[in-house]
Motif scaffolding. Structure first.
Motif, short mmCIF file in Angstrom:
data_model
loop_
_atom_site.label_atom_id
_atom_site.label_comp_id
_atom_site.label_asym_id
_atom_site.label_seq_id
_atom_site.Cartn_x
_atom_site.Cartn_y
_atom_site.Cartn_z
N LEU A 159 44.18 30.57 35.25
CA LEU A 159 43.40 31.55 36.35
C LEU A 159 44.52 31.74 37.41
O LEU A 159 44.76 32.95 37.91
CB LEU A 159 42.34 30.88 36.87
CG LEU A 159 41.50 31.20 37.96
CD1 LEU A 159 40.82 32.66 37.67
CD2 LEU A 159 40.60 30.06 38.15
N GLU A 160 44.99 30.76 37.96
CA GLU A 160 45.79 30.75 39.01
C GLU A 160 47.46 31.54 38.90
O GLU A 160 47.58 32.47 39.45
CB GLU A 160 46.29 29.69 39.90
CG GLU A 160 46.95 29.47 41.08
CD GLU A 160 46.28 30.31 42.34
OE1 GLU A 160 46.93 30.59 43.34
OE2 GLU A 160 44.83 29.91 42.23
N PRO A 161 48.11 31.10 37.91
CA PRO A 161 49.33 31.71 37.48
C PRO A 161 49.07 33.25 36.98
O PRO A 161 50.04 34.10 37.27
CB PRO A 161 50.00 31.02 36.50
CG PRO A 161 49.34 30.02 36.44
CD PRO A 161 48.01 29.98 36.73
N GLY A 162 48.11 33.69 36.60
CA GLY A 162 47.94 34.95 35.86
C GLY A 162 47.31 35.73 37.08
O GLY A 162 46.90 36.93 36.93
N ASN A 163 47.01 35.36 38.11
CA ASN A 163 46.34 36.04 39.44
C ASN A 163 44.87 36.70 38.88
O ASN A 163 44.77 37.74 39.05
CB ASN A 163 47.22 36.81 40.04
CG ASN A 163 46.77 37.18 41.45
OD1 ASN A 163 45.90 36.59 42.03
ND2 ASN A 163 47.19 38.52 41.70
N TYR A 164 44.27 36.06 38.15
CA TYR A 164 42.89 36.62 37.54
C TYR A 164 41.93 36.16 38.30
O TYR A 164 41.78 35.09 39.30
CB TYR A 164 42.67 35.87 36.27
CG TYR A 164 43.75 36.17 35.03
CD1 TYR A 164 43.67 37.58 34.57
CD2 TYR A 164 44.30 35.23 34.49
CE1 TYR A 164 44.70 37.87 33.58
CE2 TYR A 164 45.30 35.47 33.56
CZ TYR A 164 45.51 36.80 33.22
OH TYR A 164 46.28 37.07 32.00
N ARG A 165 40.82 36.87 38.39
CA ARG A 165 39.41 36.60 39.05
C ARG A 165 38.37 36.44 38.02
O ARG A 165 38.67 36.53 36.78
CB ARG A 165 38.98 38.11 39.92
CG ARG A 165 40.20 38.36 41.01
CD ARG A 165 39.77 39.66 41.78
NE ARG A 165 39.16 40.69 40.62
CZ ARG A 165 39.99 41.76 40.31
NH1 ARG A 165 41.01 41.77 40.73
NH2 ARG A 165 39.22 42.78 39.59
N ASP A 168 37.52 39.02 35.67
CA ASP A 168 38.26 39.36 34.72
C ASP A 168 37.82 38.62 33.30
O ASP A 168 37.94 39.14 32.25
CB ASP A 168 39.55 39.07 35.14
CG ASP A 168 40.11 39.84 36.23
OD1 ASP A 168 39.73 41.09 36.35
OD2 ASP A 168 41.15 39.36 36.87
#
Length: 194
Positions: A159-165, A168
């Motif tokens: 979630l955090e490293p991929g900058n996902y919301r 998504d």
């Protein structure tokens, strides 16, 4: 190096069937502790206590016997309702979706345990059908934790490293769940007949 040897021993015990899988895993854990590959503090930190408390707390709800011979347990009623639809494939789809929906709120591991504890497989067993397709469907559905970042630790990790919301996961995960549902309902009865 001892950790790899213990892992190989544990997998070997499981593959050969020399001992039950649960006992093989327990032997592996004990050997890891004896060889000091892991200490007690790390072992306690690795346990996800909220899931454990949830599972242990809910198990008695699913194993409550019927009060008398005339009353059927909730599990038997649900099984008759599912299997009574006339289509066992529809029953598999219902079990799949119930598992996926429960997985929106708790981890996929806890979902699998709770659905099995509730005897999703009893749908087949209580109606004279094999429970194995239902149990395998629960396993597949709990692995299809694509809809939220909290459904699986893997989702949370990216979630955090991929900058996902949050959205998504829903946007990409919903089609993946539908595909997994279709493949599961089509192939599980072929591998594990009713």
């Amino acid at each position: 190096m001892p950790a790899l040897a213990i892992l190989a021993l544990t997998v070997g015990l499981m593959v050969t069937g020399a001992v039950p899988n649960l006992l093989a895993a327990l032997i592996g854990c004990l050997l890891l502790g004896l060889c000091r590959c892991i200490d007690m503090a790390a072992a306690y930190r690795a346990i996800h206590w909220p899931s454990l408390v949830l599972i242990v707390g809910m198990l008695p709800l699913f194993h409550r016997p019927a009060r008398d011979g005339r009353r059927r347990s909730g599990r038997q009623r649900a099984a008759r309702l599912l299997v009574g639809t006339g289509s066992l494939h529809l029953a598999l789809a219902a079990v799949f979706m119930a598992t996926v929906l429960m997985g929106l709120f708790i981890s996929n591991t806890a979902t699998a345990v709770l659905m099995e504890a509730g005897r999703a497989g009893a749908g087949g067993g209580s109606a004279g059908h094999s429970p194995y397709p239902f149990v395998m469907t629960v396993a597949m559905a709990s692995s299809a934790a694509f809809l939220t970042p909290i459904s699986s630790p893997v989702n949370t990790l990216v979630l955090e490293p991929g900058n996902y919301r949050f959205g998504d996961f829903l946007r990409i995960g919903a089609p993946l769940v539908v595909i997994t549902l279709a493949v599961t309902v089509a192939l599980v009865p072929l591998a594990l007949p009713f």
